[in-house]
Each structure stands twice: as structure tokens, then as C-alpha cells.
Design a protein around this motif. Structure first.
Motif, PDB file in Angstrom:
ATOM      1  N   VAL A  20     -37.131   0.920  48.062  1.00  0.00           N
ATOM      2  CA  VAL A  20     -38.049   1.003  49.180  1.00  0.00           C
ATOM      3  C   VAL A  20     -38.480  -0.400  49.540  1.00  0.00           C
ATOM      4  O   VAL A  20     -38.926  -1.154  48.707  1.00  0.00           O
ATOM      5  N   ARG A  72     -36.824   7.895  51.814  1.00  0.00           N
ATOM      6  CA  ARG A  72     -38.005   8.297  51.063  1.00  0.00           C
ATOM      7  C   ARG A  72     -38.443   9.697  51.441  1.00  0.00           C
ATOM      8  O   ARG A  72     -38.444  10.064  52.619  1.00  0.00           O
ATOM      9  N   THR A  82     -36.945   8.785  46.231  1.00  0.00           N
ATOM     10  CA  THR A  82     -35.943   8.315  47.175  1.00  0.00           C
ATOM     11  C   THR A  82     -34.582   8.876  46.807  1.00  0.00           C
ATOM     12  O   THR A  82     -34.305   9.162  45.638  1.00  0.00           O
TER      13      THR A  82
END
Length: 397
Positions: A20, A72, A82
Motif C-alpha cells: 500500500v 486494498r 490487500t
């Protein structure tokens, strides 16, 4: 050397643990601005709706491009997770389409296999002892498991490249042994039937990682990353394989700098390029580009200035590199330059509309056109107070 810095923390999260990126984005782009040097304007390419953190892309044959990353799900740190994602398109298409990945396959890095297919890989399988590596060709996947080092907390590949056809490929990355704040580089080789670990040089540190690999042939393979210092910062790291063993390469023009190398591109023997970030105690990140001309590595002035570089590709008459810088501590500004016979020229990448800006992650050249992919960063939080997830962008010129 156990003390860690902001740079090493970012390195680790990108290499092994999290996929992320900084705060997510708005799926819009300013495509009106043309290059001030007279090039045609950038045009926006569409990704399917939804969030996705694009991490890498490659042209896998004369007709097809492949981009990989993660998406996500959930809200709140206790419920967020994720999953890897992949997108493909023909080189003449404006739109990307999502394709299914095999179960358990990570998607941190992608590269051509040299004969119309692609290698895709990422992190070690959860609670497993292998790192899945996917081979994609003609719309079909095969998963080949690479051995992870024993007793590791985390392991994964961040770079993959073909050296001499589909039976000679290299994957590099890092692993964290069962020892807090220790990280070592990882090199593995595909021999046509299986992946096998390859011995790495002995480096006098408890922290070194590899981010990228490239090759001009079976006896000329390069890997790049970062190596820790007693001061707690990293310096650029270069390794070379001569067909027999890997060794560290001295590069005085780089070894004196703090920072890391994130990408490599080989044009041919004696013509290899690297890009990354120069950053040290002054906390003022500067873009870093280096070139090996067969006699040694030298730092290259590109005119980009401050920022981080994450994408690098070969072009018809040079190379192109892309990344971002953080303006005023808040807005992600896309940056990049292209080497031409007349020198380095800025790419003038279009900014997103609204949000916190745009973060390029990869650049691909196909048919004389450049495609830059990455994420747009929205402004705001979700219902759980977490930053909104990123949305992908793609622009072509």
C-alpha cells in the motif's frame, strides 16, 4: 548496525511487507499540457474502476503490456487487507483490462521472458517456505515456486529479468531472517526446470537489499539495491554476475553517496543504466541516475533535481526515467526525463486533478511511445479514519 532511518523503513515496506502506497487518489488526469519541447501531448488511458496500487509494468512482447500491483479491501487497520492484481492491454489499446492471478501469487514485479511471455512475482506465500513465481503466456499461468531461505519472517522478489531466453532468468529481492531489523539480499536463478538460490557476496553488514536486476546475456547480469552503513543510512549497491559468481562492484562516484538504486536497464554490454534516490542525513532526497560505459559507473546529471525515481526503461535512442517529488510536504508531483541525442529532456508528466497528486511507478516504451503508470493520491479518509486507497493512472505519449 541496527539503527534504521526513514529511508530504510520505506525500502523495507516496498520490498517485502506492504504494497500500500501513500494516500490514494482520484482517477482523473490533466491531459491538456503538451511537452514544452514540442512533443505531442500526453493522453490518458483508462483502468477498470476501483482502487489499485500499481507497482510495476513491462512490455512482454511486441503487442502486449502487463501492469501489476495490489488492491486494498476493508476498513480499519484490523480489517484491512490487500490482494495482488494484474492488468493487461495491447500496445495500441487505450484501455487496460484486469486479468485473474493464480491463488497465492504475489505481484510486485514483472518482466518479459524474452519469447512473448512474462514473469511475475512478489512476496513469500503466507506461512510458507516458497516464493511463488508466475509465468504468463497466451492468457495462461503456470506457477513455479522458488525456495525461500529457512526461518524467515519475510522474503520476496522485487526484480526479475531474463538473461538468455526462457530457460535463463534471474530474480532478486530480500529476506528478513528470524532476527529483528536484519535484512539480506536474495538472488535466485531459473534454469528451465526450477528456481534455485544462488550464493551472494559476503557483505559486512546486517542490512542490504536488492531492488532490481537486468542482463545483457548469461555472463553479464547486474543487480542493484542498497547497503547499510554504521551511521544508519544506506548507500547505493551494485552487484555483477560474470557467468560464474556474483561480486560487489566498486563505483566510487556512487559509493560516496547515501541512497539506494531502484531500477536497472541494460542497453548492451558496456551500456547499463541505474536510477534511484540520493538521500542522507540532510533529509533532502535527490533523483539519482548512473551509467556504466564498460569502464565504470558514473553519476549522470538529468536536470530533474529533487525527488525519487522508480521507473526506468530503454527507448529508441536512450533511456527514460520517472518518479515523484513531494511538494510542500503534501502534494506528490510526477517527475521524469528522457535521454535524447540532444541530452536529457523533461517529460512534463501531467498532474492529476484534485487530491494529493500523482505518483509514477513505472515507464514502458512500445512502438516509439512511452506509457507511464502509477497511482493518483486522493485527499481524505475512509469511515475508519484510514487514508483513502490509491487509484491507478496511465498516460501515453
Amino acid at each position: 548496525m541496527k539503527r534504521r532511518t526513514v529511508l530504510t523503513t520505506v525500502l523495507l515496506s516496498g520490498a517485502l511487507l506492504a504494497t500500500v502506497s501513500p494516500a490514494g487518489a482520484q482517477d482523473t488526469a490533466d491531459t491538456a499540457a503538451a511537452d514544452r519541447h514540442g512533443a505531442r501531448p500526453w493522453t490518458a488511458d483508462a483502468f477498470p474502476a476501483g482502487n489499485a496500487n500499481i507497482l510495476d509494468a513491462a512490455r512482454i512482447d511486441g503487442r502486449t503490456e502487463l501492469a501489476v500491483g495490489s488492491r486494498r479491501f476493508g476498513e480499519g487497520r484490523g480489517n484491512t487487507y490487500t490482494v495482488p492484481v494484474a492488468f493487461t492491454r495491447g500496445t495500441g489499446d487505450a484501455n487496460w483490462r484486469e486479468i485473474a492471478l493464480p491463488d497465492g501469487l504475489g505481484a510486485r514485479t514483472v518482466d518479459s521472458d524474452g519469447v512473448g511471455g512474462a514473469w511475475v512475482s512478489g512476496n513469500k506465500a503466507a506461512n510458507g517456505t516458497t516464493i511463488p513465481v508466475g509465468h504468463y503466456r497466451d492468457g495462461r499461468w503456470q506457477v513455479r515456486n522458488a525456495p525461500a531461505p529457512e526461518h524467515t519472517l519475510a522474503a520476496g522478489f522485487t526484480g526479475i529479468a531474463t538473461a538468455d531466453g526462457p530457460d535463463d532468468a534471474w530474480a532478486v529481492g530480500s529476506y528478513e531472517p528470524d532476527d529483528f531489523l536484519t535484512f539480506y539480499g536474495l538472488i535466485e536463478h531459473w534454469n528451465g526446470t526450477g528456481w534455485e538460490r544462488v550464493a551472494t557476496p559476503e557483505l559486512d553488514t546486517d542490512y542490504w537489499t536488492l531492488n532490481a536486476v537486468t542482463a545483457t546475456g548469461p555472463s553479464d547480469v547486474w543487480a542493484a539495491g542498497a547497503i547499510g552503513t554504521p551511521e544508519g543510512w544506506t548507500r547505493p549497491l551494485l552487484l555483477h554476475y560474470d557467468g560464474h559468481s556474483w561480486s560487489r562492484v566498486a563505483a566510487p562516484d556512487l559509493d560516496s553517496r547515501y541512497g539506494e538504486l531502484t531500477q536497472l536497464v541494460a542497453i548492451g554490454p558496456g551500456d547499463v543504466w541505474a536510477s534511484g534516490t540520493e538521500e542522507g542525513p540532510d533529509h533532502n532526497p535527490q533523483t539519482l541516475v548512473a551509467h556504466d560505459d564498460g569502464t565504470g559507473w558514473t553519476h549522470q546529471e538529468t536536470g530533474i533535481g529533487a525527488g525519487h525515481l522508480y521507473g526506468l526503461t530503454r527507448t529508441g535512442n536512450g533511456v527514460a526515467t520517472v518518479g515523484y517529488r513531494l511538494d510542500n510536504g503534501r502534494t506528490y508531483q510526477p517527475i521524469g526525463a528522457r535521454l535524447t541525442p540532444g541530452g536529457w529532456k523533461p517529460l512534463d508528466l501531467p498532474q492529476s486533478v484534485g487530491g494529493r497528486g500523482r505518483t509514477p511507478r513505472s515507464v514502458v516504451e512500445a512502438g516509439g511511445r512511452l506509457t507511464v503508470v502509477g497511482i493518483d493520491n486522493p485527499d481524505g479518509t475512509d469511515a475508519a479514519g484510514d487514508p483513502l486507497p490509491p487509484t491507478p493512472f496511465s498516460v501515453t505519449r
